[in-house]
Design an enzyme around this catalytic site. Structure first.
Site, PDB file in Angstrom:
ATOM      1  CG  ASN A  61      21.779  26.680  89.080  1.00 39.58           C
ATOM      2  OD1 ASN A  61      21.106  25.664  89.233  1.00 39.58           O
ATOM      3  ND2 ASN A  61      22.630  26.819  88.068  1.00 39.58           N
ATOM      4  CB  SER A 104      21.091  17.915  96.032  1.00 41.93           C
ATOM      5  OG  SER A 104      21.009  16.536  95.747  1.00 41.93           O
ATOM      6  CE  LYS A 162      24.327  20.779  95.524  1.00 39.72           C
ATOM      7  NZ  LYS A 162      24.071  22.083  94.918  1.00 39.72           N
ATOM      8  CE1 TYR A 215      26.129  18.220  93.670  1.00 43.31           C
ATOM      9  CE2 TYR A 215      24.779  16.559  94.761  1.00 43.31           C
ATOM     10  CZ  TYR A 215      24.896  17.638  93.902  1.00 43.31           C
ATOM     11  OH  TYR A 215      23.769  18.148  93.287  1.00 43.31           O
ATOM     12  N   GLY A 260      25.667  30.280  87.744  1.00 43.29           N
ATOM     13  CA  GLY A 260      25.748  29.041  86.959  1.00 43.29           C
ATOM     14  C   GLY A 260      24.666  29.000  85.900  1.00 43.29           C
ATOM     15  CB  ALA A 261      22.919  31.791  84.251  1.00 45.26           C
ATOM     16  CB  SER A 262      26.732  28.927  81.185  1.00 47.52           C
ATOM     17  OG  SER A 262      27.316  27.996  82.054  1.00 47.52           O
ATOM     18  CB  VAL A 299      30.206  30.987  93.101  1.00 45.12           C
ATOM     19  CG1 VAL A 299      29.121  31.434  92.147  1.00 45.12           C
ATOM     20  CG2 VAL A 299      30.529  29.504  92.931  1.00 45.12           C
TER      21      VAL A 299
HETATM   22  P1  NAI Z   1      25.269  22.061  85.204  1.00 46.40           P
HETATM   23  O1  NAI Z   1      26.654  21.486  85.299  1.00 46.40           O
HETATM   24  O2  NAI Z   1      24.584  22.063  83.901  1.00 46.40           O
HETATM   25  O3  NAI Z   1      25.275  23.554  85.759  1.00 46.40           O
HETATM   26  C1  NAI Z   1      26.141  24.005  86.736  1.00 46.40           C
HETATM   27  C2  NAI Z   1      26.500  25.425  86.415  1.00 46.40           C
HETATM   28  O4  NAI Z   1      27.350  25.937  87.449  1.00 46.40           O
HETATM   29  C3  NAI Z   1      27.258  25.590  85.089  1.00 46.40           C
HETATM   30  O5  NAI Z   1      26.716  26.706  84.403  1.00 46.40           O
HETATM   31  C4  NAI Z   1      28.682  25.886  85.537  1.00 46.40           C
HETATM   32  O6  NAI Z   1      29.391  26.680  84.607  1.00 46.40           O
HETATM   33  C5  NAI Z   1      28.414  26.648  86.822  1.00 46.40           C
HETATM   34  N1  NAI Z   1      29.557  26.705  87.724  1.00 46.40           N
HETATM   35  C6  NAI Z   1      30.315  25.687  88.191  1.00 46.40           C
HETATM   36  N2  NAI Z   1      31.307  26.174  88.962  1.00 46.40           N
HETATM   37  C7  NAI Z   1      31.156  27.528  89.000  1.00 46.40           C
HETATM   38  C8  NAI Z   1      31.856  28.592  89.621  1.00 46.40           C
HETATM   39  N3  NAI Z   1      32.960  28.359  90.374  1.00 46.40           N
HETATM   40  N4  NAI Z   1      31.412  29.862  89.460  1.00 46.40           N
HETATM   41  C9  NAI Z   1      30.330  30.099  88.692  1.00 46.40           C
HETATM   42  N5  NAI Z   1      29.621  29.155  88.058  1.00 46.40           N
HETATM   43  C10 NAI Z   1      30.049  27.877  88.209  1.00 46.40           C
HETATM   44  O7  NAI Z   1      24.415  21.288  86.308  1.00 46.40           O
HETATM   45  P2  NAI Z   1      22.844  21.313  86.672  1.00 46.40           P
HETATM   46  O8  NAI Z   1      22.387  19.927  86.628  1.00 46.40           O
HETATM   47  O9  NAI Z   1      22.116  22.338  85.914  1.00 46.40           O
HETATM   48  O10 NAI Z   1      22.920  21.725  88.228  1.00 46.40           O
HETATM   49  C11 NAI Z   1      22.629  23.028  88.704  1.00 46.40           C
HETATM   50  C12 NAI Z   1      22.479  22.952  90.219  1.00 46.40           C
HETATM   51  O11 NAI Z   1      21.427  22.056  90.572  1.00 46.40           O
HETATM   52  C13 NAI Z   1      23.746  22.460  90.933  1.00 46.40           C
HETATM   53  O12 NAI Z   1      23.915  23.170  92.150  1.00 46.40           O
HETATM   54  C14 NAI Z   1      23.409  21.006  91.216  1.00 46.40           C
HETATM   55  O13 NAI Z   1      24.105  20.499  92.327  1.00 46.40           O
HETATM   56  C15 NAI Z   1      21.920  21.110  91.487  1.00 46.40           C
HETATM   57  N6  NAI Z   1      21.215  19.831  91.310  1.00 46.40           N
HETATM   58  C16 NAI Z   1      21.121  19.246  90.064  1.00 46.40           C
HETATM   59  C17 NAI Z   1      20.446  18.035  89.929  1.00 46.40           C
HETATM   60  C18 NAI Z   1      20.281  17.357  88.596  1.00 46.40           C
HETATM   61  O14 NAI Z   1      19.808  16.220  88.572  1.00 46.40           O
HETATM   62  N7  NAI Z   1      20.602  17.987  87.467  1.00 46.40           N
HETATM   63  C19 NAI Z   1      19.884  17.359  91.098  1.00 46.40           C
HETATM   64  C20 NAI Z   1      20.035  18.064  92.350  1.00 46.40           C
HETATM   65  C21 NAI Z   1      20.690  19.262  92.427  1.00 46.40           C
END
Ligand code: NAI
Length: 256
Positions: free
Chosen positions: A94, A147, A164, A160, A18-20, A69
């Site tokens: 991630n 989380s 987690k 969700y 999820g590095a994008s 994933v």
């Molecule tokens: P985001 O939506 O910017 O990033 C999520 C990434 O996961 C995206 O790059 C997306 O393309 C990728 N992704 C989704 N489904 C996928 C799949 N099937 N295969 C491969 N990649 C996939 O969200 P964010 O905020 O950067 O979150 C990243 C992680 O941190 C998540 O696991 C989220 O639950 C966790 N998190 C985020 C919080 C926040 O406040 N931003 C708080 C607590 C946890």
């Protein structure tokens, strides 16, 4: 080695799922800045290429790999492709999604999508990573992005929060079983972290109400994750495994 040098990641290969965007992009740039080669993986490969370029422009090394994933074939293919570059010794699980609806409105599809991505996806990637580490006798660090909702509740995101909670237990059971191979498994529990996706909401009136419920009265910034990530990824955290580290301004211990 000085204490500061123990946080360096030179010679290591890191995989970030999820590095994008958001936290995944930030972690990729952070690990590269500390000397690791970084394999960026996500479904949106076009967006990864621009991040690869940004890392290279700063003197880092990175490559983009397609990965869904939720799909075991995609996970295996991703590791096979990366293996031409080396065995990842750092894996940041991630990738994650959420569906916001009341528990009465969440559908089977909502449940499956969230659990498949956030829980099954972490399990697929972490176990495949561990198999590659064991086969190549590579010691390593797996970091799962859980989380604070893995331990507490709010309205509207039941699948969700459940996913987690599962990631936290997955982290601990994997830490137990993989310790004999010198593979560490830990979880980070972010609270609300400001990213491009949620900035508008967090700055809204509702977001302001939320901020006031956080004991530190602040949302986290992406850079607040740097210390915990580097500690868990590097030799500085060599004895840390099975731990869950909240990064939340004391939100998890807020008063009932
Ligand atoms: P985001 O939506 O910017 O990033 C999520 C990434 O996961 C995206 O790059 C997306 O393309 C990728 N992704 C989704 N489904 C996928 C799949 N099937 N295969 C491969 N990649 C996939 O969200 P964010 O905020 O950067 O979150 C990243 C992680 O941190 C998540 O696991 C989220 O639950 C966790 N998190 C985020 C919080 C926040 O406040 N931003 C708080 C607590 C946890």
């Amino acid at each position: 080695m000085s204490p500061a040098e123990r946080f360096r990641l030179d010679g290591q290969l890191a995989l970030v799922t999820g590095a994008s965007s958001g936290i995944g992009r930030h972690c990729s740039e952070l690990l590269a800045s500390m000397g690791a080669k970084v394999a960026l993986a996500s479904r949106r490969i076009d967006q990864l290429e621009s991040i690869v370029k940004a890392i290279e422009q700063k003197g880092g090394l990175a490559k983009a790999f397609p990965l869904d994933v939720t799909n075991i074939e995609s996970v295996k293919a991703c590791f096979d492709a990366i293996s031409e570059w080396g065995t990842p010794s750092i894996v940041i699980n991630n990738a994650g999604i959420s569906v916001t609806k009341s528990i009465l409105e969440q559908t089977e599809t909502d449940w499956d999508q969230v659990i498949d991505t956030n829980l099954k996806g972490v399990w697929l990637v972490a176990t495949e990573a561990a198999r590659h580490m064991v086969a190549s006798k590579t010691s390593g660090s797996i970091i799962n992005m859980a989380s604070i909702l893995g331990e507490r509740q709010i309205n509207g995101v039941a699948p969700y929060a459940i996913s987690k909670a599962g990631v936290i237990q997955l982290t601990k059971t994997m830490a137990l079983e993989l310790a004999r191979y010198q593979i560490r498994v830990n979880a980070i529990l972010p609270g609300y972290v400001v990213t491009d996706l949620n900035r508008e909401f967090l700055q809204s009136e509702l977001g302001e109400k939320l901020r006031l419920r956080i004991p530190s009265r602040r949302f986290s910034e992406l850079s607040d994750l740097d210390g915990p990530i580097l500690l868990l990824a590097s030799d500085a955290g060599k004895a840390i495994s099975g731990s869950t580290i909240p990064v939340d301004g004391a939100h998890l211990v807020s008063s009932l």
